[in-house]
Design a protein around this motif. Structure first.
Motif, PDB file in Angstrom:
ATOM      1  N   GLU A  48      -3.122  -6.842  -3.843  1.00 13.38           N
ATOM      2  CA  GLU A  48      -3.087  -5.899  -4.965  1.00 13.38           C
ATOM      3  C   GLU A  48      -4.012  -6.338  -6.093  1.00 13.38           C
ATOM      4  OE1 GLU A  48       0.114  -3.846  -8.077  1.00 13.38           O
ATOM      5  OE2 GLU A  48       0.814  -5.226  -6.506  1.00 13.38           O
ATOM      6  N   VAL A  68      -7.604   2.210   7.469  1.00 11.62           N
ATOM      7  CA  VAL A  68      -6.493   1.609   6.727  1.00 11.62           C
ATOM      8  C   VAL A  68      -5.263   1.526   7.628  1.00 11.62           C
ATOM      9  CG1 VAL A  68      -4.976   1.810   4.725  1.00 11.62           C
ATOM     10  CG2 VAL A  68      -7.384   2.466   4.535  1.00 11.62           C
ATOM     11  N   SER A  70      -2.217  -0.447   6.524  1.00  8.80           N
ATOM     12  CA  SER A  70      -1.064  -0.369   5.627  1.00  8.80           C
ATOM     13  C   SER A  70      -1.539  -0.520   4.193  1.00  8.80           C
ATOM     14  CB  SER A  70      -0.043  -1.463   5.959  1.00  8.80           C
ATOM     15  OG  SER A  70      -0.578  -2.756   5.706  1.00  8.80           O
ATOM     16  N   GLY A  71      -0.714  -0.049   3.254  1.00  6.25           N
ATOM     17  CA  GLY A  71      -1.085  -0.137   1.849  1.00  6.25           C
ATOM     18  C   GLY A  71      -1.898   1.060   1.389  1.00  6.25           C
ATOM     19  N   CYS A  72      -2.721   0.860   0.363  1.00  8.03           N
ATOM     20  CA  CYS A  72      -3.444   1.982  -0.237  1.00  8.03           C
ATOM     21  C   CYS A  72      -4.672   1.461  -0.973  1.00  8.03           C
ATOM     22  CB  CYS A  72      -2.512   2.719  -1.195  1.00  8.03           C
ATOM     23  SG  CYS A  72      -3.085   4.321  -1.727  1.00  8.03           S
ATOM     24  N   ILE A  83      -8.607   8.241  -2.670  1.00  4.60           N
ATOM     25  CA  ILE A  83      -7.633   7.256  -2.217  1.00  4.60           C
ATOM     26  C   ILE A  83      -7.533   7.359  -0.695  1.00  4.60           C
ATOM     27  CG2 ILE A  83      -5.179   6.617  -2.230  1.00  4.60           C
ATOM     28  CD1 ILE A  83      -5.059   7.479  -5.131  1.00  4.60           C
ATOM     29  N   SER A  85      -5.205   6.087   2.594  1.00  8.22           N
ATOM     30  CA  SER A  85      -3.866   5.635   2.930  1.00  8.22           C
ATOM     31  C   SER A  85      -3.806   5.284   4.412  1.00  8.22           C
ATOM     32  CB  SER A  85      -2.860   6.747   2.597  1.00  8.22           C
ATOM     33  OG  SER A  85      -2.933   7.100   1.228  1.00  8.22           O
ATOM     34  N   PRO A  86      -2.670   4.741   4.884  1.00 11.58           N
ATOM     35  CA  PRO A  86      -2.559   4.375   6.297  1.00 11.58           C
ATOM     36  C   PRO A  86      -2.929   5.532   7.228  1.00 11.58           C
ATOM     37  CG  PRO A  86      -0.735   3.437   5.089  1.00 11.58           C
ATOM     38  CD  PRO A  86      -1.482   4.301   4.123  1.00 11.58           C
ATOM     39  N   ASP A  88      -5.988   6.705   7.482  1.00 14.62           N
ATOM     40  CA  ASP A  88      -7.242   7.296   7.018  1.00 14.62           C
ATOM     41  C   ASP A  88      -8.430   6.432   7.444  1.00 14.62           C
ATOM     42  OD1 ASP A  88      -5.863   9.326   5.797  1.00 14.62           O
ATOM     43  OD2 ASP A  88      -5.914   8.428   3.800  1.00 14.62           O
ATOM     44  N   GLU A 105      -2.090  -1.742  -3.827  1.00 17.20           N
ATOM     45  CA  GLU A 105      -0.999  -2.621  -3.403  1.00 17.20           C
ATOM     46  C   GLU A 105      -1.574  -3.500  -2.305  1.00 17.20           C
ATOM     47  OE1 GLU A 105       1.815  -0.383  -0.594  1.00 17.20           O
ATOM     48  OE2 GLU A 105       0.971   1.241  -1.829  1.00 17.20           O
ATOM     49  N   THR A 107      -2.908  -4.486   0.921  1.00 21.07           N
ATOM     50  CA  THR A 107      -3.422  -3.526   1.896  1.00 21.07           C
ATOM     51  C   THR A 107      -4.094  -4.255   3.059  1.00 21.07           C
ATOM     52  OG1 THR A 107      -3.795  -1.887   0.155  1.00 21.07           O
ATOM     53  CG2 THR A 107      -4.996  -1.574   2.212  1.00 21.07           C
TER      54      THR A 107
END
Length: 311
Positions: A48, A68, A70-72, A83, A85-86, A88, A105, A107
Motif C-alpha cells: 500500500e 491484477v 489481488s488488491g487495487c 483503477i 482491480s482483480p 483486470d 492497498e 496488491t
C-alpha cells in the motif's frame, strides 16, 4: 493449466516461493516465475502506497501486460487515469506513454513481457535499494522521511492532475531528494546545534550533490528525476537555493517536494529541535503561500491534508 473460471483462485494460491529469482525492496517484492524464448512472467507484490511504472523507450516494440491478482491499483497514463482491480488486464505494444501505478492497498499482479527484462530490471531495482540504504546509513531519520515525502508528494501530484511522465519523475525525485546529503560531512549533517554560516553554505550544496549522484548512475529514471532533486529547496519568491529560481521557473515536481519536505521537517524531531504540532506547520505553509511556496501546490496540499500523514 486451470481453465479461465479457475484462473483467479489458482493465481491467488500460487506458491511464489517456487520462483526462479526474487528481488525485495520493502515496498516492492518481485519474483521471476517463468521464462522461455524471451517471454517472461514476473510476479509483483506492491505494498500500500508503493508505486511502479512502465516507461517508453526508443527502439522498444514489445508486448507488455499487467494482470491484477489481488488488491487495487490506481494508474495514470498520459492524461488518462483509472483503477484496475482483480481480474483486470492492461496491455500495450509498445508502451507509448509513461504509466505509473500506485497501490491503494497491498496488491499482487503479474507483469508479462515478450522480451527478457528481469535481470536488467533487478539490477536497476538493486541500485535503487542501495541508494536508499546509503541515505539511511548516512542520516538515521532520512529513510522514513524520504518514503513519507515520496508518498505525500504523489498524493499532491495526482490531485494536481500531473501527467504520467511528471508523476514518474516525482516518484523518484521525491524519494531521492536528500541523496546529496551523502556527500555532506557528518560533522555538519549530524551536528546537534545550529549550523554556522560556513557550515550552512556546505549543507546548501546537497541539492547539487544529489543531482550529480543521480545523473552518475546512468539510469534514465534517475536522470529524469534529477531536476527535482536539484530544485527542491528553491522558493517561489527566489529566496531559495542553489540557483534562486522564481515562480514557474521551478519545476512543479520540485515545488511539490518543497511544500511536503517543509511540512515534514517542521513536524519531525531533529537533533537540534523538537517536532512542531501539525496544525502549527499547516499554518506556516499557508503563510508562505505565494511567497515561499507555489500557490497551486499549497492549495492542493490543503485539499489533501487529511490524507497526508507521518505514519
Amino acid at each position: 493449466m486451470p481453465q479461465s473460471g479457475e484462473m483467479m483462485d489458482w493465481l491467488r494460491h500460487m506458491k511464489v516461493g517456487q520462483s526462479i529469482e526474487k528481488v525485495n525492496t520493502g515496498k516492492l517484492e518481485v519474483s521471476l516465475l517463468a521464462s522461455k524464448n524471451g517471454t517472461e512472467i514476473i510476479h509483483h507484490t506492491l505494498h500500500e502506497g508503493g508505486s511502479w511504472g512502465l516507461t517508453p523507450q526508443d527502439g522498444w516494440n514489445e508486448l507488455e501486460s499487467v494482470f491484477v491478482i489481488s488488491g487495487c491499483l490506481a494508474y495514470t497514463s498520459g492524461d488518462r487515469q483509472g483503477i484496475v482491480s482483480p481480474g483486470d488486464t492492461i496491455s500495450t505494444e509498445p508502451v507509448k506513454d509513461h504509466v505509473i501505478f500506485t497501490a491503494l492497498e497491498d496488491t499482487t499482479f503479474l507483469y508479462i513481457c515478450s522480451n527478457a527484462v528481469f535481470h536488467f530490471y533487478s539490477e536497476i531495482t538493486q541500485k535503487f535499494q542501495q541508494l536508499a540504504v546509503d541515505i539511511e546509513q548516512k542520516d538515521g531519520y532520512t529513510a522514513d522521511h524520504c518514503e513519507r515525502i515520496r508518498r505525500n508528494s504523489l498524493l499532491i501530484g495526482q490531485r494536481m492532475n500531473l501527467s504520467s511522465y511528471q508523476l514518474h519523475c516525482l516518484n523518484f525525485g521525491s524519494f531521492f531528494h536528500d541523496i546529496g546529503k551523502i556527500d555532506v560531512p557528518d560533522t555538519i549533517l549530524l551536528k546537534p546545534a545550529t549550523l554556522t554560516h560556513e557550515e550552512f553554505d556546505i549543507m546548501k550544496r546537497h541539492p547539487e550533490f544529489g543531482k550529480k549522484i543521480l545523473c552518475s548512475t546512468g539510469l534514465p529514471h534517475l536522470h529524469d528525476a534529477s531536476t527535482i532533486v536539484e530544485q527542491h529547496h528553491e522558493r517561489f519568491n527566489g529566496s531559495g537555493y542553489p540557483n534562486h529560481l522564481k515562480g514557474d521557473a521551478i519545476e512543479v515536481g520540485a515545488a511539490i517536494v518543497a511544500v511536503i519536505d517543509s511540512f515534514d521537517a517542521m513536524t519531525s524531531k531533529r537533533p537540534y529541535k523538537r517536532a512542531k504540532p501539525e496544525a502549527w506547520a499547516i499554518d506556516e505553509i499557508i503563510s508562505g503561500r505565494g511567497s515561499l511556496y507555489h500557490p497551486d501546490v499549497v492549495d492542493a496540499f490543503l485539499a489533501s491534508v487529511d490524507d497526508i500523514t507521518k505514519s
